[in-house]
Scaffold this motif. Sequence first.
Motif, PDB file in Angstrom:
ATOM      1  N   ILE A   1      12.803  -9.217   1.199  1.00  6.31           N
ATOM      2  CA  ILE A   1      13.819 -10.243   0.994  1.00  6.31           C
ATOM      3  C   ILE A   1      14.340 -10.177  -0.437  1.00  6.31           C
ATOM      4  CG2 ILE A   1      14.223 -12.748   0.937  1.00  6.31           C
ATOM      5  CD1 ILE A   1      13.635 -11.852   3.746  1.00  6.31           C
TER       6      ILE A   1
ATOM      7  N   ASP B   1      19.163  -9.372   4.948  1.00  4.87           N
ATOM      8  CA  ASP B   1      17.723  -9.582   5.045  1.00  4.87           C
ATOM      9  C   ASP B   1      17.425 -10.686   6.057  1.00  4.87           C
ATOM     10  OD1 ASP B   1      18.024  -7.831   3.027  1.00  4.87           O
ATOM     11  OD2 ASP B   1      17.185  -9.088   1.448  1.00  4.87           O
TER      12      ASP B   1
ATOM     13  N   ILE C   1       8.338 -10.326   1.732  1.00  7.22           N
ATOM     14  CA  ILE C   1       7.997  -9.940   0.360  1.00  7.22           C
ATOM     15  C   ILE C   1       9.256  -9.961  -0.500  1.00  7.22           C
ATOM     16  CG2 ILE C   1       8.216  -7.430   0.813  1.00  7.22           C
ATOM     17  CD1 ILE C   1       5.869  -7.044  -1.189  1.00  7.22           C
TER      18      ILE C   1
ATOM     19  N   PRO D   1      13.312  -7.705 -10.750  1.00  6.40           N
ATOM     20  CA  PRO D   1      13.541  -6.428 -10.053  1.00  6.40           C
ATOM     21  C   PRO D   1      14.468  -5.533 -10.868  1.00  6.40           C
ATOM     22  CG  PRO D   1      14.782  -8.197  -9.009  1.00  6.40           C
ATOM     23  CD  PRO D   1      14.002  -8.827 -10.113  1.00  6.40           C
TER      24      PRO D   1
ATOM     25  N   GLU E   1      21.740  -3.370   2.625  1.00  6.09           N
ATOM     26  CA  GLU E   1      21.944  -3.302   1.185  1.00  6.09           C
ATOM     27  C   GLU E   1      21.878  -4.710   0.631  1.00  6.09           C
ATOM     28  OE1 GLU E   1      25.874  -1.538   1.092  1.00  6.09           O
ATOM     29  OE2 GLU E   1      26.801  -3.471   0.788  1.00  6.09           O
TER      30      GLU E   1
ATOM     31  N   ASN F   1      24.388  -3.502  -4.260  1.00  6.55           N
ATOM     32  CA  ASN F   1      24.837  -2.641  -3.159  1.00  6.55           C
ATOM     33  C   ASN F   1      24.269  -1.238  -3.215  1.00  6.55           C
ATOM     34  OD1 ASN F   1      27.614  -4.226  -4.191  1.00  6.55           O
ATOM     35  ND2 ASN F   1      26.985  -4.546  -2.083  1.00  6.55           N
TER      36      ASN F   1
ATOM     37  N   VAL G   1      16.551   0.743  -1.543  1.00 11.57           N
ATOM     38  CA  VAL G   1      15.153   0.320  -1.479  1.00 11.57           C
ATOM     39  C   VAL G   1      14.436   0.851  -0.225  1.00 11.57           C
ATOM     40  CG1 VAL G   1      13.618  -1.686  -1.256  1.00 11.57           C
ATOM     41  CG2 VAL G   1      15.401  -1.661  -3.010  1.00 11.57           C
TER      42      VAL G   1
HETATM   43  N1  LIG Z   1      13.917  -7.683  -5.313  1.00  8.40           N
HETATM   44  C1  LIG Z   1      13.705  -7.371  -4.038  1.00  8.40           C
HETATM   45  N2  LIG Z   1      12.612  -7.858  -3.403  1.00  8.40           N
HETATM   46  C2  LIG Z   1      12.370  -7.540  -2.111  1.00  8.40           C
HETATM   47  N3  LIG Z   1      13.178  -6.776  -1.370  1.00  8.40           N
HETATM   48  C3  LIG Z   1      14.282  -6.271  -1.946  1.00  8.40           C
HETATM   49  C4  LIG Z   1      14.611  -6.544  -3.302  1.00  8.40           C
HETATM   50  N4  LIG Z   1      15.765  -5.896  -3.593  1.00  8.40           N
HETATM   51  C5  LIG Z   1      16.151  -5.269  -2.468  1.00  8.40           C
HETATM   52  N5  LIG Z   1      15.267  -5.493  -1.460  1.00  8.40           N
HETATM   53  C6  LIG Z   1      15.340  -5.014  -0.053  1.00  8.40           C
HETATM   54  O1  LIG Z   1      16.024  -3.782  -0.012  1.00  8.40           O
HETATM   55  C7  LIG Z   1      17.246  -3.898   0.732  1.00  8.40           C
HETATM   56  C8  LIG Z   1      18.280  -2.987   0.145  1.00  8.40           C
HETATM   57  O2  LIG Z   1      18.521  -3.332  -1.188  1.00  8.40           O
HETATM   58  P1  LIG Z   1      19.306  -2.402  -2.188  1.00  8.40           P
HETATM   59  O3  LIG Z   1      18.671  -1.078  -2.156  1.00  8.40           O
HETATM   60  O4  LIG Z   1      19.166  -3.116  -3.502  1.00  8.40           O
HETATM   61  O5  LIG Z   1      20.733  -2.409  -1.702  1.00  8.40           O
HETATM   62  C9  LIG Z   1      17.567  -5.373   0.712  1.00  8.40           C
HETATM   63  O6  LIG Z   1      18.391  -5.725   1.807  1.00  8.40           O
HETATM   64  C10 LIG Z   1      16.165  -5.972   0.798  1.00  8.40           C
HETATM   65  O7  LIG Z   1      15.669  -5.923   2.126  1.00  8.40           O
END
Ligand SMILES: Nc1ncnc2c1ncn2[C@@H]1O[C@H](COP(=O)(O)O)[C@@H](O)[C@H]1O
Lengths: 245, 322
Positions: free
Chosen positions: A7, A39, A60, A89, A116, A121, A125
């Motif tokens: 999350i 999420d 988490i 983060p 994302e 964006n 992750v």
């Molecule tokens: N700080 C965070 N803590 C937990 N899950 C994260 C976090 N940042 C990103 N995510 C997870 O990774 C997904 C993709 O994020 P991102 O790679 O930042 O676009 C999000 O939709 C979340 O499910």
Amino acid sequence: MKILVCISNVPDTTTKITFTNDNTQFNTAGVQFIVNPYDEIALSKAIELCEGGKGTVTAINVGEAATEPTIRKALAIGADDAVRVNAAPRDAYFTAFQIAEYAKANDFDMILCGRESIDYNGSQVAAMVGEFLEIPSISIIKKLDFDGTTATIEREIEGGKEVVTVTGKFVASCAEGTAEAKIPNMRGIMSARTKPLTVVEAVAIEELGKVTKFETPAPRGAVKLVAAESAEDLIGLLHSEAKVI
Amino acid sequence: MSVLVYVEQADGKFKKSVFEAVSYAKAIADNQNTSLTAVSIGNVAEADLKELGKYGAAKVLNVATDQLKNFVNQAYAAVIAEAATKESANLIILSNSFSGKGLAPRIAVKLKAGLVDGAVEMPNFDGGFSVKKTAFSGKAFAVTTLTSENKVIALNPNAFGVKENAVDATIENFNPEVKATDLTAIVKEIVRATNKISLPDAELVVSAGRGLKGPENWGMIEELAELLGAATACSKPVSDADWRPHSEHVGQTGIAISPNLYIAIGISGAIQHLAGVSSSKVIVVINKDPEAPFFKVADYGIVGDAFEVVPKIIAALKAHKA
Ligand SMILES: Nc1ncnc2c1ncn2[C@@H]1O[C@H](COP(=O)(O)O)[C@@H](O)[C@H]1O
Ligand SMILES: Cc1cc2nc3c(=O)[nH]c(=O)nc-3n(C[C@H](O)[C@H](O)[C@H](O)COP(=O)(O)OP(=O)(O)OC[C@H]3O[C@@H](n4cnc5c(N)ncnc54)[C@H](O)[C@@H]3O)c2cc1C
């Protein structure tokens, strides 16, 4: 079955984005933070898969104490328990590493993310967690069926879809279509206050890069209006003035 | 330092976004006085591999084993990382496509490489290495500085353009060993509409919203798109109501696009919608309400009823093409 849902805590979609400190920092003043919309989809799918006692859902978040309202929201939607890795983060590499470390120690069957986060964006992750754990990762999925052993997943590709099966542990990042986002009910909101929320400390990992500056898009000039009666003039303008057709 | 570009194939063919990634990689290699190698995985005909030379790829590593016929990001990432090691490449470029998004992060972790996804410009080498990328769903840009030895960039479609830079491409077969544990995800079926222009890659987009009243009225939208050679898109409530597929939903919670031309018909221009389309180069808005917020970010506007305006535009376009 144990499912881990990642999350992310992001600015509300109506937020006007501005920056401070010579455009090096996102201005959080007055910004409302929410559960990243994708999420919510991932979480709703996890809850759906565990319905009827088939498993448990852990949410988490990698974030500082200020993200707790977002985590409580995830619990209100229906996660059984939650974990917060106590750190800002820094970037996807850092975040994914924290999630992978927690997952390693706690043996989850499935890890669901959003496609994302709507702030940076990255869409990074989920696949990074997969690589850290050396398990398959399927990005940008729109359907997920699980028969207890094998998951059948549809992922988006340009102009269509691909159907993939995975047996064993995996990570997936969920887009629209995967599940209908659940809205917390009164009972959920009440019970969220007492559901377990564990805080763990982050594990150190090297930094590979960082955002050094933000920019906002250049404003557009005034709109050129074409009268409805002579709408056909638009084609000439797009052809000879804008030169896009 | 040398540069490696991954050239993604679909049904054995390369798309424009691949030529764009090669053009971008070539521009970087030239700027840094170094060489460029492309790596292709899957079954692509020799003539198509040769064509990569047109955009500056002097060498193409061809990984054509049946085992890797279909995209499995875990295995593909391993192959690309191995190609990078073999070529002593420390900068890897790929398209920020649906597959690219699943692949780039895995390559980055394997090589301990900093990753910039959604890059919109050439890197800046002044006193380091930084790249501009989209952030906050098109509401802003973030300049990311990478400090790692290895680096990965996923380039946004339509951000750099295709640039010819002809060299003779040498094709070399490359057969790295693939671990069975990297191939446990199995592709069962691929469904691809080949006659339609895919939205993320499209240069021209015709989009419509709730102003159209119902799915039965999309005929004129599709006709206009077809005449222009454009892809179709829609606002969120339209896909939520199943008037159009979710894959057409653009905006903050849909996909973000930056075509050369975005025509918005019967869309109010809510902040969440604008987030995904505001980086389009030219925006045309057709709306019967002169106060619609979309006009504030439009280059051209027509205040009028879509059901009268769009047929006129279609007629004018037919005349223009004749
Ligand atoms: N700080 C965070 N803590 C937990 N899950 C994260 C976090 N940042 C990103 N995510 C997870 O990774 C997904 C993709 O994020 P991102 O790679 O930042 O676009 C999000 O939709 C979340 O499910
Ligand atoms: C968390 C969240 C995320 C969201 N994400 C997105 C997103 O990603 N993408 C997105 O699009 N929306 C998103 N939204 C929804 C967004 O806020 C708007 O509700 C939505 O964009 C409105 O869609 P619309 O413009 O088609 O419909 P409306 O707002 O109903 O506008 C219809 C427009 O059509 C015009 N019109 C009516 N009849 C005609 C006619 N005959 N001829 C010409 N014009 C006519 C009207 O004047 C009006 O401006 C999100 C909302 C939330 C809360």
